[in-house]
Motif scaffolding. Structure first.
Motif, PDB file in Angstrom:
ATOM      1  N   LYS A 139      65.680 -74.879 -93.511  1.00 43.11           N
ATOM      2  CA  LYS A 139      66.463 -74.646 -94.726  1.00 43.11           C
ATOM      3  C   LYS A 139      67.478 -75.770 -94.941  1.00 43.11           C
ATOM      4  CE  LYS A 139      69.511 -71.252 -96.889  1.00 43.11           C
ATOM      5  NZ  LYS A 139      70.194 -69.942 -96.727  1.00 43.11           N
TER       6      LYS A 139
ATOM      7  N   ASN B 287      68.351 -79.389 -87.834  1.00 39.22           N
ATOM      8  CA  ASN B 287      68.862 -78.209 -88.531  1.00 39.22           C
ATOM      9  C   ASN B 287      70.047 -77.620 -87.779  1.00 39.22           C
ATOM     10  OD1 ASN B 287      68.873 -75.156 -89.090  1.00 39.22           O
ATOM     11  ND2 ASN B 287      67.574 -75.949 -90.720  1.00 39.22           N
TER      12      ASN B 287
ATOM     13  N   GLU C  21      60.013 -71.777 -91.812  1.00 35.15           N
ATOM     14  CA  GLU C  21      60.913 -71.817 -92.964  1.00 35.15           C
ATOM     15  C   GLU C  21      62.370 -71.620 -92.555  1.00 35.15           C
ATOM     16  OE1 GLU C  21      61.923 -72.511 -96.741  1.00 35.15           O
ATOM     17  OE2 GLU C  21      59.870 -72.574 -95.979  1.00 35.15           O
ATOM     18  N   LYS C  22      62.643 -70.706 -91.660  1.00 34.21           N
ATOM     19  CA  LYS C  22      64.032 -70.415 -91.282  1.00 34.21           C
ATOM     20  C   LYS C  22      64.690 -71.587 -90.562  1.00 34.21           C
ATOM     21  CE  LYS C  22      62.897 -68.186 -86.866  1.00 34.21           C
ATOM     22  NZ  LYS C  22      63.071 -66.983 -86.029  1.00 34.21           N
TER      23      LYS C  22
ATOM     24  N   LYS D 137      65.744 -79.233 -95.719  1.00 35.53           N
ATOM     25  CA  LYS D 137      65.268 -79.369 -97.098  1.00 35.53           C
ATOM     26  C   LYS D 137      66.433 -79.645 -98.039  1.00 35.53           C
ATOM     27  CE  LYS D 137      60.938 -76.818 -97.308  1.00 35.53           C
ATOM     28  NZ  LYS D 137      60.209 -75.738 -97.979  1.00 35.53           N
ATOM     29  N   LYS D 138      67.553 -78.992 -97.783  1.00 36.24           N
ATOM     30  CA  LYS D 138      68.741 -79.196 -98.619  1.00 36.24           C
ATOM     31  C   LYS D 138      69.230 -80.639 -98.499  1.00 36.24           C
ATOM     32  CE  LYS D 138      73.351 -77.246 -99.451  1.00 36.24           C
ATOM     33  NZ  LYS D 138      74.348 -76.258 -98.990  1.00 36.24           N
TER      34      LYS D 138
END
Length: 545
Positions: free
Chosen positions: A41, A475, A37-38, A44-45
């Motif tokens: 982020k 990311n 998840e980290k 996903k945005k």
């Protein structure tokens, strides 16, 4: 009854039942967001933002607001870091493990700076490789007039390799054009009912061959089959021909693409005589000498060139019996005169047949089409020693597996990369791994049985997470982009050409969404547009915009 025979007997019903919504094209694309998840982020945005923009595009597509679609694409191309990251990833999907981190950041900044300044001049590196059908060791070698000259019987194949920012722009334009035209080209129908299968989503060699077989089985006894190839087709596609086709949807897009194609610049390692390019002198610019080149056709090496060339060919409506992958085609009809009438119509646009590669197919012999062998009389398809019959239910899936002749081969994972490559950042601590993963990954490394779809252990270096690497690196690129000092954004200046379009722009309040659009009145033809583009460019340079 076999699946294929059902398809033939229930043609129209099947087409309705199997319509594919254009939304499945995902015109803006997505970035991977598989992982912890980290680490996902930002990804996903980015994907949420792209989904929202796509919903706007779909609404405009349904309403027929094609200029609005073009403007949204161009604003995203120029201003949206999210879309720029997606294009960067989709254009050079191996960037995160192939190049050192400092090179990746430099390439990305250079690309974004070019897009923000709306500098759409494309640069192509031009070099040559050797064509030798006898000696496989010589085939495809890079030509050098001194170090690696031609030998007897060899020819040269010109190669165009766009610089990264140019490849990104070409990819974006390919997305726009595909999104606007795929529906009209039979995109929402069954894949193999289309005439052209090259360079299109959800189509390829498999769908072209399925289309050929489907047509043949309608009336095997009376069906005439003609194999054909066009003579230097891609080198003969006139830019105006492309422009007229694009004008059917958007004059803004037509003039934009035309002016981009006209201004392509070549970077030569060596300049050899070839059909596509004609050398006619030198020009000095700021003390440097450059060759002056006259080009015919579309620039080789840009992702949008094959799409534009096949799209432009559709000026002449294609008969149902025509099945092609780019310029390699088969024509099936109970009346062979239909083929000659179609080719005569294409001849009016300068398209001519390659006589040595055009002939009536002997059904009692195998023919090669798109790298796959077809025997019509015995009704089978062959690749190597593997065969599949026309009436076998598994035919389509089998073709998808074995007929990827024209597909790009994926780059193999290379673990002898520079330690500074971005993927090296994501080394996994052995303490994070479950005991089963720890043992199996370690044993695979000892037995040299590597897995590139999960965890990998490199002896002497440590554990790595392969499947999630692109997520992590994208990311990280998104995070680092926040600290980069990009060029100041220039205003998007796109001429809107006709009075009707100007009224529509004001009525739909596009100026609120697409700020600072310069509306030029009375600019309705291509030559005037080019003059305005040049004047605008000089004005921007003088005012240092």
């Amino acid at each position: 009854m076999t699946t294929l025979k059902k398809l033939i007997l229930n043609d129209h019903t099947q087409e309705v039942d199997r319509e594919v919504n254009l939304q499945t094209l995902n015109p803006l694309g997505r970035v991977p967001d598989v992982g912890l998840e980290k680490f996902r982020k930002n990804n996903k945005k980015i994907n949420r933002y792209l989904w929202y923009q796509e919903s706007r595009l779909h609404n405009h597509l349904k309403a027929g607001n094609y200029n609005a679609i073009v403007l949204i694409f161009l604003m995203l191309l120029k201003n949206s870091i999210a879309y720029q990251i997606v294009l960067f990833h989709r254009t050079k999907s191996y960037w995160y493990w192939k190049k050192p981190e400092e090179v990746v950041i430099k390439d990305f900044k250079k690309t974004v700076d070019k897009l923000r300044s709306f500098d759409l001049t494309l640069y192509l590196k031009r070099f040559y490789v050797i064509k030798n059908k006898v000696d496989s060791n010589r085939q495809g070698q890079k030509y050098d007039p001194v170090e690696n000259p031609l030998q007897a019987g060899e020819k040269l194949r010109p190669i165009g390799s766009p610089e990264l920012p140019s490849a990104v722009i070409s990819k974006a334009l390919t997305n726009i054009i595909t999104y606007l035209y795929e529906d009209d080209r039979g995109g929402i129908k069954i894949a193999h009912t289309a005439s052209q299968h090259g360079y299109r989503p959800n189509k390829g060699v498999f769908s072209a061959i399925m289309g050929v077989i489907k047509l043949y089985l309608r009336n095997p006894e009376k069906m005439h089959i003609i194999e054909y190839d066009f003579k230097s087709y891609f080198n003969k596609v006139a830019i105006n021909w492309v422009r007229y086709k694009l004008e059917e949807k958007s004059e803004i897009l037509a003039n934009l693409v035309s002016s981009i194609l006209l201004k392509v610049e070549y970077i030569f390692e060596s300049l050899e005589k070839e059909n596509e390019l004609s050398f006619y002198g030198f020009k000095k610019i700021k003390g440097k000498t450059y060759p002056l080149i006259l080009r015919s056709g579309l620039p080789q090496g840009l992702s949008m060139s094959p799409l534009l060339s096949t799209l432009a060919q559709e000026f002449v409506p294609s008969p149902e019996g025509n099945k092609a992958f780019a310029d390699d085609g088969l024509f099936l009809s109970e009346d062979p005169e239909e083929f000659y009438f179609y080719m005569e119509s294409l001849g009016g646009y300068g398209v001519s047949l390659e006589d040595s590669k055009t002939k009536v197919v002997n059904k009692a012999e195998e023919i090669k089409f798109c790298g796959v062998y077809i025997h019509f009389e015995k009704q089978y398809v062959r690749v190597g020693n593997m065969k599949c019959g026309f009436n076998e239910d598994r035919l389509e899936e089998w073709l998808k597996q074995v007929s990827g002749v024209y597909a790009r081969k994926p780059y193999a994972w290379d673990w002898n990369i520079d330690d500074s490559a971005m993927i090296k950042k994501y080394r996994i601590s052995w303490k994070e791994l479950p005991i089963f993963d720890l043992v199996t990954t370690y044993l695979k490394a000892l037995w040299n049985w590597g897995s590139y779809k999960g965890k990998k252990y490199i002896i002497g270096e440590g554990f790595y997470d392969v499947i999630h690497s692109s997520t992590y690196c994208i990311n990280d690129l998104a995070e680092q982009s926040k600290g980069l000092d990009f060029k100041k954004k220039r205003a998007l200046k796109i001429p809107v050409f006709t009075e009707i379009e100007q009224v529509e722009v004001k009525k739909q309040n596009y100026l609120e969404t697409f700020y600072d659009i310069n509306v030029f009145e009375g600019i309705n033809n291509f030559s005037e547009h080019i003059e305005i583009v040049n004047l605008l460019k000089r004005k921007m340079e003088l005012e240092k915009i």
